[in-house]
Design a protein around this motif. Structure first.
Motif, PDB file in Angstrom:
ATOM      1  N   LYS A  62      -5.001  -0.163 -17.932  1.00 14.99           N
ATOM      2  CA  LYS A  62      -4.893  -0.800 -19.253  1.00 14.99           C
ATOM      3  C   LYS A  62      -3.886  -1.937 -19.227  1.00 14.99           C
ATOM      4  CE  LYS A  62      -4.776   0.540 -24.109  1.00 14.99           C
ATOM      5  NZ  LYS A  62      -6.174   0.134 -24.323  1.00 14.99           N
ATOM      6  N   ASN A  63      -2.773  -1.743 -18.525  1.00 13.15           N
ATOM      7  CA  ASN A  63      -1.747  -2.783 -18.497  1.00 13.15           C
ATOM      8  C   ASN A  63      -2.184  -3.982 -17.661  1.00 13.15           C
ATOM      9  OD1 ASN A  63       0.951  -3.075 -19.669  1.00 13.15           O
ATOM     10  ND2 ASN A  63       1.619  -3.435 -17.567  1.00 13.15           N
ATOM     11  N   PHE A  64      -2.827  -3.731 -16.528  1.00 14.33           N
ATOM     12  CA  PHE A  64      -3.327  -4.830 -15.700  1.00 14.33           C
ATOM     13  C   PHE A  64      -4.439  -5.596 -16.424  1.00 14.33           C
ATOM     14  CE2 PHE A  64      -1.949  -2.721 -11.493  1.00 14.33           C
ATOM     15  CZ  PHE A  64      -0.847  -3.560 -11.403  1.00 14.33           C
ATOM     16  N   ALA A  65      -5.248  -4.865 -17.201  1.00 15.07           N
ATOM     17  CA  ALA A  65      -6.388  -5.497 -17.874  1.00 15.07           C
ATOM     18  C   ALA A  65      -5.943  -6.491 -18.941  1.00 15.07           C
ATOM     19  CB  ALA A  65      -7.284  -4.423 -18.492  1.00 15.07           C
ATOM     20  N   LYS A  66      -4.702  -6.375 -19.406  1.00 12.34           N
ATOM     21  CA  LYS A  66      -4.194  -7.307 -20.424  1.00 12.34           C
ATOM     22  C   LYS A  66      -3.894  -8.680 -19.843  1.00 12.34           C
ATOM     23  CE  LYS A  66      -1.993  -3.619 -23.162  1.00 12.34           C
ATOM     24  NZ  LYS A  66      -0.691  -3.088 -23.633  1.00 12.34           N
ATOM     25  N   VAL A  67      -3.744  -8.721 -18.527  1.00 15.30           N
ATOM     26  CA  VAL A  67      -3.405  -9.972 -17.847  1.00 15.30           C
ATOM     27  C   VAL A  67      -4.690 -10.759 -17.589  1.00 15.30           C
ATOM     28  CG1 VAL A  67      -2.341 -10.981 -15.791  1.00 15.30           C
ATOM     29  CG2 VAL A  67      -1.438  -8.855 -16.758  1.00 15.30           C
ATOM     30  N   ASN A  68      -4.571 -12.055 -17.603  1.00 13.28           N
ATOM     31  CA  ASN A  68      -5.715 -12.909 -17.274  1.00 13.28           C
ATOM     32  C   ASN A  68      -5.954 -12.841 -15.772  1.00 13.28           C
ATOM     33  OD1 ASN A  68      -7.787 -14.757 -17.391  1.00 13.28           O
ATOM     34  ND2 ASN A  68      -6.412 -16.541 -17.453  1.00 13.28           N
ATOM     35  N   GLN A  69      -6.558 -11.744 -15.336  1.00 13.57           N
ATOM     36  CA  GLN A  69      -6.690 -11.445 -13.920  1.00 13.57           C
ATOM     37  C   GLN A  69      -7.917 -12.133 -13.318  1.00 13.57           C
ATOM     38  OE1 GLN A  69      -7.138  -9.292 -16.304  1.00 13.57           O
ATOM     39  NE2 GLN A  69      -9.095  -8.254 -16.037  1.00 13.57           N
ATOM     40  N   ASP A 127       0.828  -1.201   0.000  1.00 17.37           N
ATOM     41  CA  ASP A 127       0.000   0.000   0.000  1.00 17.37           C
ATOM     42  C   ASP A 127       0.862   1.251   0.000  1.00 17.37           C
ATOM     43  OD1 ASP A 127      -2.322  -1.474   0.012  1.00 17.37           O
ATOM     44  OD2 ASP A 127      -2.602  -1.394   2.180  1.00 17.37           O
ATOM     45  N   GLY A 128       0.255   2.354  -0.415  1.00 16.32           N
ATOM     46  CA  GLY A 128       0.920   3.657  -0.360  1.00 16.32           C
ATOM     47  C   GLY A 128       2.191   3.719  -1.178  1.00 16.32           C
ATOM     48  N   ARG A 129       3.248   4.200  -0.563  1.00 17.45           N
ATOM     49  CA  ARG A 129       4.521   4.417  -1.265  1.00 17.45           C
ATOM     50  C   ARG A 129       5.265   3.107  -1.530  1.00 17.45           C
ATOM     51  NH1 ARG A 129       6.220   9.881  -1.039  1.00 17.45           N
ATOM     52  NH2 ARG A 129       8.354   9.204  -1.364  1.00 17.45           N
ATOM     53  N   ALA A 130       4.748   2.001  -1.006  1.00 18.13           N
ATOM     54  CA  ALA A 130       5.382   0.693  -1.239  1.00 18.13           C
ATOM     55  C   ALA A 130       4.765  -0.041  -2.420  1.00 18.13           C
ATOM     56  CB  ALA A 130       5.269  -0.168   0.018  1.00 18.13           C
ATOM     57  N   SER A 131       3.952   0.634  -3.207  1.00 18.31           N
ATOM     58  CA  SER A 131       3.204  -0.029  -4.278  1.00 18.31           C
ATOM     59  C   SER A 131       4.127  -0.627  -5.339  1.00 18.31           C
ATOM     60  CB  SER A 131       2.244   0.963  -4.933  1.00 18.31           C
ATOM     61  OG  SER A 131       2.964   1.997  -5.581  1.00 18.31           O
ATOM     62  N   LEU A 132       3.572  -1.604  -6.051  1.00 22.61           N
ATOM     63  CA  LEU A 132       4.287  -2.269  -7.135  1.00 22.61           C
ATOM     64  C   LEU A 132       3.979  -1.583  -8.460  1.00 22.61           C
ATOM     65  CD1 LEU A 132       3.580  -5.971  -6.116  1.00 22.61           C
ATOM     66  CD2 LEU A 132       5.767  -4.782  -5.914  1.00 22.61           C
ATOM     67  N   CYS A 133       4.935  -1.633  -9.370  1.00 20.55           N
ATOM     68  CA  CYS A 133       4.740  -1.073 -10.704  1.00 20.55           C
ATOM     69  C   CYS A 133       3.904  -2.048 -11.541  1.00 20.55           C
ATOM     70  CB  CYS A 133       6.085  -0.829 -11.370  1.00 20.55           C
ATOM     71  SG  CYS A 133       5.972  -0.130 -13.043  1.00 20.55           S
ATOM     72  N   CYS A 134       3.045  -1.507 -12.399  1.00 18.91           N
ATOM     73  CA  CYS A 134       2.214  -2.349 -13.255  1.00 18.91           C
ATOM     74  C   CYS A 134       2.999  -2.938 -14.415  1.00 18.91           C
ATOM     75  CB  CYS A 134       1.024  -1.546 -13.790  1.00 18.91           C
ATOM     76  SG  CYS A 134       1.487  -0.315 -15.040  1.00 18.91           S
ATOM     77  N   GLY A 135       4.208  -2.434 -14.656  1.00 24.89           N
ATOM     78  CA  GLY A 135       5.021  -2.921 -15.764  1.00 24.89           C
ATOM     79  C   GLY A 135       4.852  -2.128 -17.044  1.00 24.89           C
ATOM     80  N   GLY A 136       3.871  -1.226 -17.069  1.00 28.11           N
ATOM     81  CA  GLY A 136       3.621  -0.464 -18.289  1.00 28.11           C
ATOM     82  C   GLY A 136       4.413   0.818 -18.393  1.00 28.11           C
ATOM     83  N   SER A 137       5.381   0.995 -17.526  1.00 31.87           N
ATOM     84  CA  SER A 137       6.147   2.236 -17.457  1.00 31.87           C
ATOM     85  C   SER A 137       6.627   2.709 -18.827  1.00 31.87           C
ATOM     86  CB  SER A 137       7.356   2.045 -16.545  1.00 31.87           C
ATOM     87  OG  SER A 137       8.241   3.135 -16.652  1.00 31.87           O
TER      88      SER A 137
END
Length: 602
Positions: free
Chosen positions: A580-587, A531-541
């Motif tokens: 958009k980047n997360f939506a590409k994954v089979n979530q 959470d917060g400032r420890a968040s993970l990148c979505c990879g779409g940078s």
């Protein structure tokens, strides 16, 4: 003044004295040269800062971060303790040792080496104020350092002993210097123990060990060579520091003072592409502690083991080929967030990216800056490039504006116009400057008092890189403001929501509380360790121009697996690119923007 016949002199003091003197001369010349490269404004800041609160803040930060290693300790207690043993332990040995020798001599003006080798020069039966307390303290400090050394040995062989998945790869020179450093304190321990068996000094550690050695070893014969070995290890280590990672020890302290005095990083390279000014202090302040390794998703998701700051800054420092490592970075800020010395890791990498832009009078001529806006609206809305690729976010913001009775101008309604940050991230600063001026003219022409954007990338750019005369707000901040003033009411649902705070929003702009307050009114927030400032990148940078779409998908899938391990009903983000980047994954769960969640409930 000592003489060669002084009772407080032995030839073995020379390796230490020569090494220490050479290091002091070297770093003094080096630092003066670097500071001379500062522009006039930064040199003035140094003069003003000397007698300011910035100096006191620096002393406090040096103690907490350079000696105690508070930030490392918070992230990893075992690793923090190990670093503290070396940093604080060595400092205490010097300070307490100097105090003890000064009390014995009744003088503060002793030769630099005297306190280092004090127990060799201390005659048998010497009695002075507090000698038993000092003996105990010095043994306790030495034991602390040796315990840290024991952990360091274990870390090198099995990094998970200190909670690290990976440890820094080292060159032969690194291993040589580290070996010399690791020999210093065991040699001191052995030398003092042998000397204790001869003179009777020492405390619970050295005295007991000395008696043990004396039961089967010729301590009178071994003591003197061990003092020589101890002095040689110190002298060699000092001589090797400039070319090693341990150059960070003196450099980071100077950097902390400069930073607290207000000296700013000049992101432009010198005329021949060389680093200059504060950037050199930052690069040499990297201790290669390896904290950035555990934070890097390129390592955890793609097993890329060459682009992390610990390796990248070493290549910059040694002026070796950086290759794709210059552009192979998400610039998500996770490593920068955890850097113990607060090095501007993203800025230093961005400085290395070449500007390939070719800008003419016709560049971006398609962007009109004289658009007429009907009516007088206090709010201007900028969707951004990715906003136009996620029309659901724009539709939701339209509904929120209408529900709250807000009149607004849609700045880029006719089509996406880039804010310029992606160009700047890729190194194309000249093109970015032209585009930013075009956008500034369009935004100012609205006559609005508030600029609202749904894209954290645009938000950070408008706040930090533009000079807009109006207030800039991310749509999470603006929606929160509407809720606080009663202009917007939303119905609280029963959905369990996990919030993914985008890199540029949370870490980049420290917008952490506003999104949570908005979501708290919409459903049940499920906490995660990211959470917060420890968040993970979505990879779409947009900052990474090297990795493939497949690799981006792997980063996104790994991040989503961590956010959904608690089986939420929905993962909510606040960035159209992340959505958009997360939506590409089979979530396993829906991915929604926070504006969409609010629009459904208002």
């Amino acid at each position: 003044m000592f003489t060669f016949t002084s009772p407080n002199y032995e030839p073995f003091v020379w390796p230490f004295s020569i090494g220490m003197s050479a290091l002091l001369v070297y770093i003094t010349i080096k630092y003066i040269k670097w500071i001379y490269e500062f522009d006039k404004a930064n040199r003035v800041k140094i003069l003003k800062g000397l007698f300011s609160l910035g100096t006191l803040r620096s002393v406090k930060e040096i103690f907490l971060e350079s000696l105690v290693h508070r930030k490392i300790y918070r992230e990893n207690p075992m690793l923090g303790y190990m670093h503290m043993c070396f940093g604080l332990g060595w400092a205490l040995l010097i300070i307490v040792g100097h105090l003890e020798s000064s009390i014995y001599q009744a003088s503060w003006a002793n030769t630099p080496y005297y306190s280092i080798f004090f127990y060799y020069f201390l005659p048998a039966g010497a009695d002075y104020w507090g000698h038993e307390v000092f003996g105990f303290l010095m043994d306790l400090i030495l034991l602390m350092i040796l315990s840290g050394l024991f952990i360091a040995w274990g870390k090198r062989w099995y990094s998970r002993i200190v909670g690290m998945k990976k440890t820094t790869k080292q060159r032969p020179y690194d291993r040589l210097v580290k070996g010399v450093l690791w020999s210093i304190f065991p040699l001191r321990f052995l030398a003092e123990s042998m000397q204790s068996a001869i003179t009777g000094h020492g405390s619970f550690l050295t005295h007991s060990t000395g008696e043990f050695f004396a039961s089967f070893l010729p301590v009178e014969t071994l003591s003197y060579p061990l003092w020589w070995a101890y002095s040689l290890s110190l002298g060699i280590f000092f001589l090797l520091i400039p070319g090693s990672r341990y150059m960070h020890i003196p450099t980071e302290m100077v950097y902390i003072f400069l930073k607290n005095w207000g000296v700013k990083l000049d992101v432009k390279l010198g005329p021949n592409g060389e680093l200059k000014g504060l950037s050199k202090f930052e690069i040499y302040s990297c201790s290669r502690c390896g904290i950035c390794l555990n934070q890097c998703q390129l390592l955890s998701s793609l097993n890329n083991q060459s682009t992390q700051p610990v390796y990248f800054l070493r290549k910059v420092r040694e002026d070796v080929e950086r290759g794709n490592d210059i552009n192979n970075c998400l610039m998500c800020g996770r490593c920068e967030e955890m850097c113990p010395v607060d090095i501007d890791l993203n800025a230093l990498r961005m400085m290395q990216r070449q500007d390939h832009s070719v800008v003419t009078d016709e560049t971006y001529s398609y962007i009109t800056t004289n658009k007429e806006y009907s009516g007088c609206a206090k709010v201007a809305y900028f969707a951004g490039c990715m906003g136009h690729l996620t029309p659901g976010v724009i539709a939701s913001m339209r509904k929120i504006f209408n529900k709250a009775g807000v009149e607004y101008h849609f700045v880029d309604e006719g089509g996406g116009v880039c804010c310029g940050r992606p160009l700047r991230l890729s190194g194309n600063r000249a093109a970015a400057d032209v585009l930013m001026q075009k956008n500034s003219d369009r935004i100012v022409a609205t006559g609005a008092e508030i600029l609202v954007t749904s894209c954290p990338i645009c938000y950070k750019s408008f706040k930090e890189e533009y000079a807009l005369p109006i207030k800039v707000m991310h749509h999470t901040e603006y929606i929160n403001m509407l809720m606080d003033c009663g202009a917007l009411n939303i119905r609280k649902g029963k959905e369990r929501l996990v919030f993914h705070n985008p890199c540029e929003l949370g870490r980049g702009c420290n917008v952490v509380e506003a999104p949570l307050r908005v979501l708290d009114g919409a459903g049940e927030i499920v906490a995660t360790e990211f959470d917060g400032r420890a968040s993970l990148c979505c990879g779409g940078s947009l900052a990474n121009t090297v990795i493939s779409p497949i690799e981006r998908g792997r980063i996104a899938a790994d991040a989503l697996s961590r956010y959904t391990c608690s089986d939420p009903d929905c993962v909510v983000t606040a960035c159209p690119l992340c959505k958009k980047n997360f939506a590409k994954v089979n979530q396993p769960v829906p991915i929604r923007d926070i504006a969409e969640v609010v629009a459904e409930r208002c």
